[in-house]
Enzyme design. Structure first.
Site, PDB file in Angstrom:
ATOM      1  N   CYS A  70       1.959  10.336 -24.395  1.00  0.00           N
ATOM      2  CA  CYS A  70       2.508   9.379 -25.351  1.00  0.00           C
ATOM      3  C   CYS A  70       1.441   8.470 -25.963  1.00  0.00           C
ATOM      4  O   CYS A  70       0.776   7.728 -25.239  1.00  0.00           O
ATOM      5  CB  CYS A  70       3.558   8.522 -24.643  1.00  0.00           C
ATOM      6  N   THR A  88      12.075   3.715 -22.255  1.00  0.00           N
ATOM      7  CA  THR A  88      10.834   4.014 -22.969  1.00  0.00           C
ATOM      8  C   THR A  88       9.602   3.737 -22.113  1.00  0.00           C
ATOM      9  O   THR A  88       9.629   2.931 -21.179  1.00  0.00           O
ATOM     10  CB  THR A  88      10.731   3.180 -24.263  1.00  0.00           C
ATOM     11  N   VAL A  89       8.524   4.423 -22.468  1.00  0.00           N
ATOM     12  CA  VAL A  89       7.198   4.135 -21.938  1.00  0.00           C
ATOM     13  C   VAL A  89       6.335   3.661 -23.106  1.00  0.00           C
ATOM     14  O   VAL A  89       6.541   4.106 -24.234  1.00  0.00           O
ATOM     15  CB  VAL A  89       6.565   5.387 -21.282  1.00  0.00           C
ATOM     16  N   TRP A 104      12.784   9.059 -17.897  1.00  0.00           N
ATOM     17  CA  TRP A 104      11.514   9.640 -17.471  1.00  0.00           C
ATOM     18  C   TRP A 104      11.519   9.725 -15.943  1.00  0.00           C
ATOM     19  O   TRP A 104      12.053   8.845 -15.276  1.00  0.00           O
ATOM     20  CB  TRP A 104      10.340   8.780 -17.939  1.00  0.00           C
TER      21      TRP A 104
END
Length: 362
Positions: A93, A163-164, A129
């Site tokens: 990412c 989210t990351v 995730w």
């Protein structure tokens, strides 16, 4: 905060409409077959134990969303305390890689730990995730199997996309900041006491306004625009973002003709933000998102600039081409057996190790 000193940045900023939301990482679903090879096909349910398939519920996840956790160090809300925080990120990412690079570049890896999630999710899962790269599929510090567990610790009602990057308080297990637009500057300003003696000042006070301006330009015309080209649902939209990307790359090529980094001879936050897109450009964006007017290697200054940054451990050690390829070319949230994907063998990555010419500015 100082006023913008570079008149060229002030002028360029008036030409763009900046909306700094958290972008999908990378695009999860799109009606465009460029981004989603399963577009227009019949969807399926998947049984993933212990996680439930939400493949058919994907529409509830927006392509972008405002950051939900914004607690800061600089306003005194968060304590600056070694060992208290853990960055959770994915190596594929670009948004998350920014923060991983910054932590290492500033020498904060001794006081802020990092945990990595798998770039690929179980079939059917869209908004979470998992720590399937770790022993027992569990983060060894937080002792969780899915990042959503930390999001739910922070907000038991949390239902939108996980989210990351996510900065987690180790003591409470709660996500305290998932805003990649502010985290680098927070670390640069508030954690100076723990930064390495040789660490660059990536957000110096006298350049902050200029850095903020350039960061907005980079976000709109480079970082987000490559994704928008891949998301495009019409020829006109695709060409708009295609032109935006290459007009800005031409502009940056000229800027880097006379200085080593984006602001003279010192690495700043802006260099980190540009690098994470450049390092993925020829491998992913040029091919998969059709931004194919030129490759990065066709820009002498940008290419040598990127190699120069890559030669630094903080940049190189947080660049994982294998993870990048796996995520961008396999992402579809369906098993390979259901929809086979081919991962490109190239380009030749050894060229990143070749010498660069940026020492001419020393």
């Amino acid at each position: 905060m100082t006023k913008i000193k570079e008149t060229v940045l002030a002028s360029e900023l008036t030409k763009i409409d900046v909306t700094e939301k958290l972008s999908a990482c990378p695009i999860d679903f799109s009606k465009s077959r460029v981004a989603n090879p399963r577009a227009d096909q019949k969807q399926k349910n998947y049984d993933n134990q212990p996680v439930k398939s939400n493949f058919n519920e994907r529409k509830k996840y927006e392509l972008s969303q405002a950051p939900q956790f914004n607690q800061l160090f600089t306003d005194g809300t968060l304590a600056v305390k070694p060992g208290k925080y853990r960055l959770i990120w994915s190596k594929h990412c670009p948004w998350a890689t920014r923060i991983a690079i910054a932590i290492d570049l500033l020498g904060l890896d001794e006081v802020i730990s990092k945990g990595v999630v798998d770039p690929l999710r179980p079939a059917g899962v869209v908004g979470d995730w998992f720590f399937t790269l770790d022993e027992n599929n569990e983060d060894p510090v937080l002792h969780i199997k899915a990042l959503s567990e930390s999001y739910l610790q922070a907000d038991p009602t949390y239902k939108i996309r996980t989210t990351v990057p996510a900065l987690v308080d180790v003591e409470t297990g709660k996500v305290i900041n998932n805003n990649y637009n502010t985290l680098i500057d927070e670390l640069a300003i508030a954690w100076k006491e723990y930064q390495a003696p040789q660490a660059p000042d990536v957000y110096p006070e006298d350049l902050q306004a200029d850095i903020d301006a350039l960061n907005k330009i980079l976000y709109t015309d480079i970082n987000a625009a490559v994704n928008e080209a891949g998301l495009a649902r019409s020829q006109a939209d695709y060409e708009k973002y295609y032109d935006r990307v290459f007009n800005r790359l031409d502009w940056l090529e000229e800027r880097l003709n006379n200085q080593r980094y984006l602001f003279g001879n010192q690495i700043t936050d802006s260099d980190i933000r540009l690098f994470v897109t450049l390092v993925r450009f020829d491998t992913v964006f040029y091919q998969k998102y059709y931004v194919n007017k030129k490759r990065l290697v066709d820009y002498p200054n940008l290419w040598n600039y990127a190699k120069d940054l890559y030669s630094l451990p903080a940049f190189k050690n947080n660049t994982d081409f294998d993870a990048i390829k796996k995520r961008f070319y396999q992402v579809d949230h369906t098993p390979i057996s259901d929809l086979k994907r081919i991962i490109p063998k190239g380009p030749d990555l050894s060229i990143w190790e070749e010498p660069n010419d940026r020492n001419r500015f020393e």
